[in-house]
Enzyme design. Sequence first.
Site, PDB file in Angstrom:
ATOM      1  N   GLU A 193       0.868  -1.187   0.000  1.00 33.23           N
ATOM      2  CA  GLU A 193       0.000   0.000   0.000  1.00 33.23           C
ATOM      3  C   GLU A 193       0.901   1.232   0.000  1.00 33.23           C
ATOM      4  O   GLU A 193       1.848   1.320   0.795  1.00 33.23           O
ATOM      5  CB  GLU A 193      -0.903   0.022   1.244  1.00 33.23           C
TER       6      GLU A 193
ATOM      7  N   ASN B 195      -4.542   5.076  -1.861  1.00 36.38           N
ATOM      8  CA  ASN B 195      -5.712   5.636  -1.176  1.00 36.38           C
ATOM      9  C   ASN B 195      -6.309   6.792  -1.968  1.00 36.38           C
ATOM     10  O   ASN B 195      -5.582   7.638  -2.485  1.00 36.38           O
ATOM     11  CB  ASN B 195      -5.311   6.150   0.211  1.00 36.38           C
TER      12      ASN B 195
ATOM     13  N   GLU C 129      -8.069   2.324  -2.934  1.00 34.96           N
ATOM     14  CA  GLU C 129      -8.752   2.137  -1.657  1.00 34.96           C
ATOM     15  C   GLU C 129      -9.674   3.316  -1.428  1.00 34.96           C
ATOM     16  O   GLU C 129      -9.218   4.462  -1.372  1.00 34.96           O
ATOM     17  CB  GLU C 129      -7.729   2.034  -0.519  1.00 34.96           C
TER      18      GLU C 129
ATOM     19  N   ASP D  26     -11.727   0.590   2.228  1.00 40.35           N
ATOM     20  CA  ASP D  26     -10.748   0.812   3.293  1.00 40.35           C
ATOM     21  C   ASP D  26     -11.474   1.105   4.608  1.00 40.35           C
ATOM     22  O   ASP D  26     -12.623   1.572   4.607  1.00 40.35           O
ATOM     23  CB  ASP D  26      -9.880   2.018   2.902  1.00 40.35           C
TER      24      ASP D  26
ATOM     25  N   GLU E   4      -6.343  -4.962   8.855  1.00 37.90           N
ATOM     26  CA  GLU E   4      -5.297  -3.931   8.993  1.00 37.90           C
ATOM     27  C   GLU E   4      -4.778  -3.893  10.424  1.00 37.90           C
ATOM     28  O   GLU E   4      -5.476  -4.285  11.361  1.00 37.90           O
ATOM     29  CB  GLU E   4      -5.877  -2.551   8.685  1.00 37.90           C
TER      30      GLU E   4
END
Length: 704
Positions: free
Chosen positions: A461, A516, A548, A578, A635
Amino acid sequence: MLNVIGCITQDHNYWLVALAAAICICGSMLTIRVFARLKDVPADRRLMNVFLAGVIGGATIWTTHFVAMVAYDPGVDHAYEPILTALSLFIAIAGVSLGLALASTTNRSHWVEAGGAVFGLTVATMHYVGMHAYQIPGRITWDNQLIATSILLGSIFGAIALNQAARPVSKYSLHFGVGAMAGAICLMHFTGMSAIKIDLDPLVLVPPKMLSDTTLIILVVAVMSLFLFVGLAAHLNEKIIEQNAGEACQHAKLHDPLTGLPNRSQLSRYLDRLCSTAQSDSNTRFAIVTIDLDRFKEINDMHGHAAGDATLEEISERLLGSISEGEFVARTGGDEFVAIKSDYTRLAEVSAFAERLLGRIVEPIMVGALDLSVGASIGIASYPEHGEDLKTLLSNSDLAMYRAKDSLLDTICFFDEVMDQENREKIALANDLRTALTAGHFELNYQQQNDVETREVVGFEALLRWNHPVRGRVPPADFIPIAEKTGLIRSIGRWVLATACKEAASWNRPYPISVNVTPQELVQPSFVENVANALSESGLEPSRLELEITEASIIDDQKNTLEVMRRLKELGIRIAMDDFGTGYSSLASLKSFPFDKIKIDRSFIDRVQNNPQSAAIVRSTLLLGEALEIPILAEGVETEDELGFLFKEHCSEVQGFLFGRPMSVEEVRSLTGNAEAKNKVVISGKSDTSIAPLFSANFTIVSA
Ligand code: C2E
Ligand code: MG
Ligand code: MG
C-alpha cells in the site's frame, strides 16, 4: 490703385478686427485640443472626431477670413458672391478634415507635418476662392510672389501647429500649436491680402443679388456660432464618454466580474475607511463576517462550472439584496464572501445580521432544471474586541469560520482566542501545504500486505509522507483532511497516483499496489481519466493497481460513485473498501458496490483475541466476505496472537507492523527486485521502517 495692406491699419472697424482675432484664437484652441486627443480616441470613433476637428478648424479659417474682410471698409460699394462664399466654407472644412486625417494616421512618421501642410494649403485655397467672391467696382490684380509666400507661410505654420499638438515635448507644446495655427491663418490672410491690388473703375458694376457686409456678417456669426456650439457639444460629449469609460474601468477594478459584488480591493478600501473612523471616534464598532460556502465544490464537480457560476451569481444577488445601511458585502474568492456590519451597539445585532445572510444562502437555488442547495460556515471577528488592526481582525474572522466549518452544530462562530488556536495551526499548515508539492516535500512509503497462511508478501500500500522543512514529518492524518478542505488533495492525489504507478511498474516482481483515494478525488469529473493516464504513462498493468476508497465516498453520492467505480473497473483496476467498520457501514452498499477487497479497520484488530466485541465484528465481517465472495484484509496486525486469531477465522490477508512498517522507496525496491536497488536495503532516516523480522521468507536482506 489701392494697396489693401496699407488700409488694414487705416480703414478698419476695430471691433470686427477684434472679433476676427477672438474667433481665430478660440477656434484654433478648440481645433488643436480635439486633434491632440485623437490618439486616445478608440479607432471606431476616431474618424468622427477627425471630422469634428475639421468642421471646427474649417469654420474658424472661413469665419476669420470673412469677418476680417467685413472689418475692412474700402470706401466704395462692395459685396460677396454667395456661391463662391459657400464653396470657400466647404473647401475649408473638407481641406482641414483631410489634413487632420493625414496627421492622425500615426504620430511617428512625417504624415503629421504633411497633414499640417495640407492644413496651410487649405487656408490658402479657401482664402483665394473667398477673394474671388469679393465684388468691388474695379479690377483686382495679383502679385504671384506674395501669393507663393502666403501659401508657404500657411503650410509651414500649419506643419508646426500639428507637430506641436501631435508630438508635445513640453507642457507648452499645445499652446505653441494653437499659436502656430492662429499664425498660419493670420499670416496667410494678411500676406494674401497684400498680394492684391485693386484698380477702382466705376464702369465695373457690382452685380445685384450679392451678399452685403451686413448679411455676410450675420451669416458668418451664425455659421461660426453654430459650428462652435456643435463642436463644443461634441467635444464635451467625447469627454463624457471618456469619463464614463474611466468610471467603468474603475468599477471593473473594484468589482468581481462574475457577480458584480465588490471585490477584495474594494473591501480593503471600505475597511480602511472604517478603521480610520474608528481611530478618531472611540464609539465606532464594526464586525467582519467571513462566509465560506459548504458543498459548493460538489456543485462545480458534479454539474459543471456553468452551474457553479450560476449558483454564485444567485447567492451574490441575494446577499446584496439583504443588506441595508451600514452593511457591506464583497466576494473575496471562489466561494468566499466577506460581509461587514458597522454602527451597532450589541454583538447580538451582528449575530442577527449573519443569520439573515445565512438564511438567504441556504434557500434552494434553481439552475435550469437543477434544484441545488449550498450551506455556509460563518466566522465573525468584531472591532475592537477581537482585534484592533485589520490584519488581525480578518485572520481571526477566518479562524472563527474554520471552527464553524469543523463544527457539527454551529454554523456561525464568533472568534474565540482559546478555541481558535488549533485552527491557527491548521491555517499555517494549509499555507505550507500549498507549496509542498512543487517544493518536492512529499514522498511515498510502502507497506507490505501479507498472506495469512504463507506469510508471503502479496502486495503493497502506498502511503503519503510530508517532510516539512521545519516541523519534520507531518502525519497524513494531520494534513490529508486539510488537503481535502483546501482542495489541494486533487493535485496531491494525482501526484500520489502517478508516483505509485511509476514505482510499481519499475519492480521486477509484479506485486499489486494499493493507492488511497479520498471521496473528493473520486467525484472529480477527470478522475477516471487521471487514473488511465497514470497507468498508460507508467506502463503499469491495470490489474496491478488497487484503489482504496472509504465508506464516505459511497455515502456522499451513491449513484455517481457507482458509475465511477464501474468505469474504473472497465479499465481493469481493482477497488478495495478501506477502514471497514468505522463509517456507517451498510450491508446493502457492500452488495451493490463491486468491491474486490474489504479492509477491516485496525481498531477492530487491536487485541482482537481478548476483546469479544471486536472478535464478533471481525468474525461477522469475515463471514460476510465469504458469502459475498470478497476477500478480507485485516489492517493493523501487530502481534502473533492477533495473527493467530485471524488465521483461525480464515482471514486471507493482513497488513501491519508485525510484518513491516511502511518503508521508504529504497527499502521497497530491495524487496521488489528493482534494478536500481540491487537487492540492498538502505534504511532511510526518514522512513517509518524498522524491517520486521517476519516479512516474506523469500528475500534475503543485506543491510547497507
Ligand atoms: P489507511 O489507508 O488505513 O492506511 C493504513 C494506516 O495504518 C497507515 O497510517 C499505516 O502506517 C497504519 N498502520 C499499518 N499497520 C499498522 C499497525 O500494525 N499498527 C498501527 N498502529 N498502524 C498501522 P498512515 O500512513 O499514517 O496513514 C494514515 C491514513 O492516511 C491512511 O489510512 C489513509 O487514510 C491516509 N493516507 C495515507 N496516504 C494517503 C494517500 O496517499 N492518499 C490519501 N488520500 N490518503 C492517504
Ligand atoms: Mg488505506
Ligand atoms: Mg485503512
